[in-house]
Scaffold this active site. Structure first.
Site, PDB file in Angstrom:
ATOM      1  N   HIS A   1       0.809  -1.211   0.000  1.00  0.00           N
ATOM      2  CA  HIS A   1       0.000   0.000   0.000  1.00  0.00           C
ATOM      3  C   HIS A   1       0.847   1.268   0.000  1.00  0.00           C
ATOM      4  CE1 HIS A   1      -3.404  -2.641   1.067  1.00  0.00           C
ATOM      5  NE2 HIS A   1      -4.166  -1.657   0.625  1.00  0.00           N
ATOM      6  N   GLY A   2       2.026   1.214   0.554  1.00  0.00           N
ATOM      7  CA  GLY A   2       2.836   2.425   0.586  1.00  0.00           C
ATOM      8  C   GLY A   2       4.210   2.182   1.173  1.00  0.00           C
TER       9      GLY A   2
END
Length: 479
Positions: free
Chosen positions: A328-329
């Protein structure tokens, strides 16, 4: 180009759809498929034109790797095919690693060795996580002989199909391309499917514009403000983001499915009322369903899955969710978010594995699940670990319960009573209202009333866009 922009709604989508229908009606299926490919590339190029060349380069390289893997497996050169597969996966990991994780790696190296700012500003290509994971899955499926020979144009469309290119759902080749091929050869117009697609798009637009974007200023107030939050700031701001990301992603998922139906494609469902879940296990069967399936099929099971005993199973669960968080990041906050959900899943599995576990009332199960998910969102949304720490410290400041204090932005947003009422109503909707996708699929007998409601939702959304004069990105675009 955003699904909720006037350029997309009134220019791009009608033009692409009309060209698609015209070519099908004139028995030109190959040109119809090619028109979708060109449209998808233009859709991607609208955001940042140079990165369409990166997308094309990734597609071309992966196509030839897939072709090589398929040919080698066909000629029984399994060992060489495995080497080619390894090279393909390595290429994709290096690609996403450079653009998404290079600075995160350098930042941590700087911290460890006491260096100062050796990392550089790198613009993250839109949707790189999604189209990279799709291509990795395709390479693995080719190696496992699940796919036959693939043509370049169809492979490129599989990767770049604009309804799901930016934020999913993550699809497999065999789920998408055969449907497009069938639709391209069919010169008839299925009005029921088109109405279903338009209704889903309208409902998704309404969720995004009128609900998710309404709560955006409050979550910004909490997570992006330099002021120290109070206890009530934290409660309201965290709940605001919990509702914002729910309706933002739910809205996008409905719009993506609706766009798919317009082109004769039933995309896999990616969102199924996750806040109705009574456990974290059930939550991950409902939230970002295609990502959960990818993590299970291509990470959890290859790691060993539940083979090798309970301890090995729980380690694999934790590792899978840590990877999911990092997907996700590039930040420790995402790793902690993934680790928290991994921990939740381990606890949930341990609880269920007991021979005589105490069955809690549904309301308690829901409250525990909703609270755990909401707490984890703090790390997901916080721009830094220090900000997450501030928010959690404020959340634990129980002494402030009896001395209510709110930042002016909450009071000025729309009035505290209206905001809290909207928050309660939105939580109620997320818990008790049926899923829009299932409702529309099983209410064909009420298509006229659904058409009226869809029209009202669409008109209200357009009015809100015009009134606010601001079009906000979908939250999952940053991943």
């Amino acid at each position: 180009m955003l699904f909720n922009s006037f350029e997309f709604i009134f220019l791009f989508l009608p033009l692409v759809f009309c060209i698609w229908v015209f070519l099908r009606k004139n028995y030109l299926p190959k040109l119809a498929i090619f028109s979708l490919l060109v449209s998808s590339l233009l859709f991607y190029a609208y955001w940042n034109p140079p990165f369409v060349f990166l997308l094309l380069a990734s597609i071309t390289i992966n196509f030839f790797i897939q072709r090589g893997t398929f040919t080698l497996q066909k000629t029984s050169c399994s060992r060489t095919a495995k080497t080619v597969l390894f090279c393909g996966i390595t290429f994709n990991i290096l690609l996403i690693g450079y653009f998404k994780y290079k600075n995160f790696f350098l930042y941590n190296m700087d911290f460890i060795f006491g260096r100062v700012n050796t990392y550089q500003s790198i613009f993250l290509p839109l949707g790189i996580s999604f189209f990279t994971f799709q291509q990795i899955a395709c390479l693995i499926d080719s190696y496992k002989r699940k796919l036959g020979e693939i043509k370049f144009c169809e492979y490129a469309l599989f990767v770049s199909f604009f309804p799901q290119l930016i934020a999913g759902p993550i699809v497999k080749y065999e789920e998408l391309i055969p449907q497009i091929q069938k639709a391209a050869k069919d010169n008839s117009i299925n009005l029921d499917t088109i109405c279903l697609g338009l209704s889903l798009f309208a409902f998704g637009l309404f969720k995004k514009i009128t609900i998710a974007d309404y709560f955006s200023p409050i979550s910004i107030m909490l997570f992006d403000s330099t002021a120290l939050p109070t206890f009530y700031d934290t409660i309201l701001g965290t709940l605001a983001y919990t509702i914002q990301i729910y309706f933002d992603f739910s809205g996008y998922s409905d719009m993506a499915l609706g766009l798919g139906f317009l082109f004769g494609v039933a995309l896999p469902q990616n969102f199924n009322s996750p806040y109705q879940s009574l456990s974290i296990i059930d939550f991950w069967r409902r939230w970002h369903i295609t990502l959960s399936n990818f993590l299970k099929d291509y990470i959890y099971i290859p790691l060993g899955g539940n083979r090798g005993g309970h301890t090995k199973k729980y380690i694999n669960l934790l590792l899978t969710m840590l990877i999911g968080g990092l997907w996700h990041g590039a930040g420790w906050n995402f790793i902690i978010w993934g680790g928290l959900h991994g921990f939740y899943l381990v606890v949930n599995n341990l609880y269920r594995s007991k021979d005589r576990f105490i069955k809690l009332p549904n309301i308690i199960c829901w409250l525990l699940t909703f609270s755990a998910v909401s707490f984890a969102w703090i790390f997901f949304r916080a721009p830094s670990l220090s900000k997450a720490r501030e928010i959690i410290y404020a959340l634990l400041s129980y002494a402030q319960i009896f001395s209510p204090s709110l930042h002016a932005i909450i009071l000025a947003h729309d009035g505290l009573i209206k905001f809290v009422s909207s928050l309660i109503a939105s939580i109620f909707i997320s818990i008790f209202m049926p899923n829009a996708h299932k409702t529309l699929l099983h209410r064909s007998s009420r298509k006229y009333s659904i058409a009226v409601i869809s029209g009202i939702c669409f008109a209200a959304s357009l009015w809100m866009i015009t009134y606010t004069e601001k079009v906000r990105e979908f939250l999952y675009f940053q991943f």
